[in-house]
Design an enzyme around this catalytic site. Structure first.
Site, mmCIF file in Angstrom:
data_model
loop_
_atom_site.group_PDB
_atom_site.id
_atom_site.type_symbol
_atom_site.label_atom_id
_atom_site.label_comp_id
_atom_site.label_asym_id
_atom_site.label_seq_id
_atom_site.Cartn_x
_atom_site.Cartn_y
_atom_site.Cartn_z
ATOM 1 N N LYS A 5 0.857 -1.193 0.000
ATOM 2 C CA LYS A 5 0.000 0.000 0.000
ATOM 3 C C LYS A 5 0.890 1.239 0.000
ATOM 4 C CE LYS A 5 -3.887 2.003 2.630
ATOM 5 N NZ LYS A 5 -4.787 1.828 3.789
ATOM 6 N N SER B 293 -9.771 1.874 2.908
ATOM 7 C CA SER B 293 -8.900 2.607 2.023
ATOM 8 C C SER B 293 -7.855 1.758 1.284
ATOM 9 C CB SER B 293 -8.174 3.688 2.820
ATOM 10 O OG SER B 293 -7.337 3.097 3.800
ATOM 11 N N SER C 97 -10.038 -0.482 7.105
ATOM 12 C CA SER C 97 -9.448 -0.412 5.758
ATOM 13 C C SER C 97 -8.714 -1.634 5.251
ATOM 14 C CB SER C 97 -8.509 0.780 5.665
ATOM 15 O OG SER C 97 -9.268 1.948 5.500
HETATM 16 N N1 GLN Z 1 -13.338 4.237 6.307
HETATM 17 C C1 GLN Z 1 -12.755 4.707 7.539
HETATM 18 C C2 GLN Z 1 -12.386 6.155 7.380
HETATM 19 O O1 GLN Z 1 -12.701 6.699 6.397
HETATM 20 C C3 GLN Z 1 -11.570 3.869 7.913
HETATM 21 C C4 GLN Z 1 -10.388 4.118 7.072
HETATM 22 C C5 GLN Z 1 -9.210 3.313 7.487
HETATM 23 O O2 GLN Z 1 -9.336 2.287 8.142
HETATM 24 N N2 GLN Z 1 -8.043 3.805 7.109
HETATM 25 O O3 GLN Z 1 -11.789 6.752 8.230
#
Ligand code: GLN
Length: 489
Positions: A80, A155, A179
């Protein structure tokens, strides 16, 4: 039997490399060729760099030729784009870092380099990991290989799409509120968010430091265990890293699960859960009963408060973490400005996208004098209650199960104008981060449209061995995790 690298497990690939059936350069080239050919359909990678990738594969081959062996030596992986990797563009999905070449390796990357893995490329992600659909990326939306008009989740959507489409054997992700698990669920992968403190955050660009955790995204629990073996461990450079021995996660995969007590939180099976997901999850629980597990009802009474709690704490931490992006030392700087303050303002106005700005504003507001007690402090107290709910539930069970995501993959654009609808997609994952527990998502079937459903497993602190064991036993009696999206076989 001849080796089919795109369908082989990490163990089979390591075996083939050790036997010299294939070299790392050959194996890596095969995946690179797929990445170059198929990435335009998916937008899973931000950076592919053939030269750098092949240089790593050649040095892995030299180590193999010298008689070295290792479970990941010579194996290509995707990372990532939140992990700093020396000499590689590391953008975190943002225009702010679109020109940032990392001068050092994140601990996780250093560990993979030492193990001899090869970096296939850096994967697309929501900007600064803020999102659940991979649509907030400066580099554009990622497409779900199961339906290219749908999102892959976020994400870590690029890592998810890359592994699901067999562009990479496995990948890394990070999980602040879901995420790793939510994109794993939406693309039919096995994703593990480790206990907070298990995997070093050093060199992982910070979103919300008290919640962020790196972890593996793979096709199976067995592969995830091999990755976690490398990623986990104490790191003096991360002040919240936990000094606990790292077990060999592959050793306990086959343990018997007869008598396992599965807790089903009643709050996870109520309003908001789609019928298709509920059915697949119930069928998966049925499989576990056949394996000898027993089911108990548990309650997580504060779980409906997890989203408001998270959306105070995570933006508060983000507003502080992202203050470093000011155009002075590195990253984007506005080309024209009148004085220093104007330079800061223009740099941040131009460098950050709308979701990141929204979070910075919420966080700054929640932390400001007069609101701190009402919001930030309140949310911290709530966080403690949420953690206590889990402690109470774990008095009655060994593992908690439920859906990972309330629905299967939604269409690109369906929620992008409605932040609250988007935030609700993490309703089942966020409380796990707030409590610091390990959580996993595993493939558990498909909806009538052919989109994957994920089953979530939540464990006690540092009980990753049990989660992987419970996941592996299910994968021995089901074949969901072997299914490959059409066109990407
Ligand atoms: N969807 C969540 C957010 O927007 C979690 C994102 C994540 O785990 N990085 O913060």
């Amino acid at each position: 039997m001849s080796l089919q690298p795109t369908q082989a497990s990490l163990g089979e690939l390591a075996q083939a490399l050790a036997n010299k059936t294939i070299s790392s350069v050959e194996l890596t080239s095969l995946f690179l060729e797929r990445c170059e050919r198929l990435n335009p359909q998916l937008n899973a990678f931000i950076t592919l760099d053939r030269e750098k990738t092949l240089a790593q594969a050649r040095s892995a081959d030299a180590r193999l030729a010298a008689g070295e062996s290792g479970p990941l030596l010579g194996i290509p992986l995707a990372y990532k784009d939140i992990f700093c990797m020396r000499g590689w563009l590391t953008t975190c999905g943002s225009k702010m870092l679109a020109n940032f070449v990392a001068p050092y390796d994140a601990t996780v990357i250093e560990k993979f380099n030492t193990a001899g893995s090869v970096c296939l490329g850096k994967t697309n992600m929501d900007e600064f990991a803020m999102g659940s659909s991979n649509e907030t990326s400066y580099y554009g939306a990622v497409k779900n290989p199961w339906d290219t008009t749908a999102v892959p989740g976020g994400s870590s959507g690029g890592s998810a799409a890359a592994v699901a489409a067999r562009l990479a054997p496995a990948a890394t992700g990070t999980d602040t509120g879901g995420s790793i698990r939510q994109p794993a669920a939406l693309t039919n992968l096995t994703g593990l968010k480790p206990s907070y403190g298990r995997v070093s955050r050093y060199g992982m660009i910070a979103f919300a430091s008290s919640l962020d955790q790196g972890g593996p995204m793979a096709r199976t629990a067995e592969d995830a265990a091999l990755l976690l073996n490398v990623m986990a461990g104490f790191d003096a450079r991360d002040s919240t890293s936990v000094e606990a021995p790292v077990p060999d996660y592959t050793q306990t995969l086959n343990g018997d699960i007869k008598g396992l007590r599965i807790g089903l939180p009643k709050e996870y099976f109520s309003e908001g859960l789609t019928k298709d997901v509920a059915q697949a999850v119930e069928a998966a629980i049925g499989e576990y009963k056949k394996l000898g597990a027993q089911v108990v009802e548990v309650s997580l009474p504060n779980s409906q408060l997890a989203i408001p709690c998270y959306y105070v704490l995570a933006p508060a931490e983000a507003s502080s973490n992202l203050s470093r992006f000011d155009g002075v030392r590195y990253g984007y700087r506005a080309p024209e400005y009148t004085d220093l303050l104007d330079m800061y303002c223009k740099t941040r106005a131009q460098g950050f996208g709308p979701e990141v700005k929204r979070r910075i504003m919420i966080g700054t507001y929640a932390l400001s004098a007069g609101y701190y007690d009402a919001y930030y402090l309140k949310a911290l107290k709530l966080r403690r209650l949420i953690a206590q709910d889990f402690q109470a539930a774990f008095e009655k069970c060994d593992v908690i199960m439920g859906p990972t995501s309330p629905s299967t993959a939604f269409k690109i654009g369906a929620k992008s104008d409605d932040p609250v609808a988007m935030y609700l997609s993490d309703i089942y994952t966020i409380s796990v981060n707030l409590a610091g527990l390990p959580g996993m998502s595993i493939p558990a079937g498909f909806d009538p449209a052919g989109l994957p459903v994920g089953l979530q497993l939540i464990g006690k602190y540092f009980d990753e061995p049990r989660l992987l064991n419970v996941a592996h036993r299910y994968q021995q009696v089901t074949d969901w995790h072997h299914r490959t999206p059409k066109g990407f076989e």
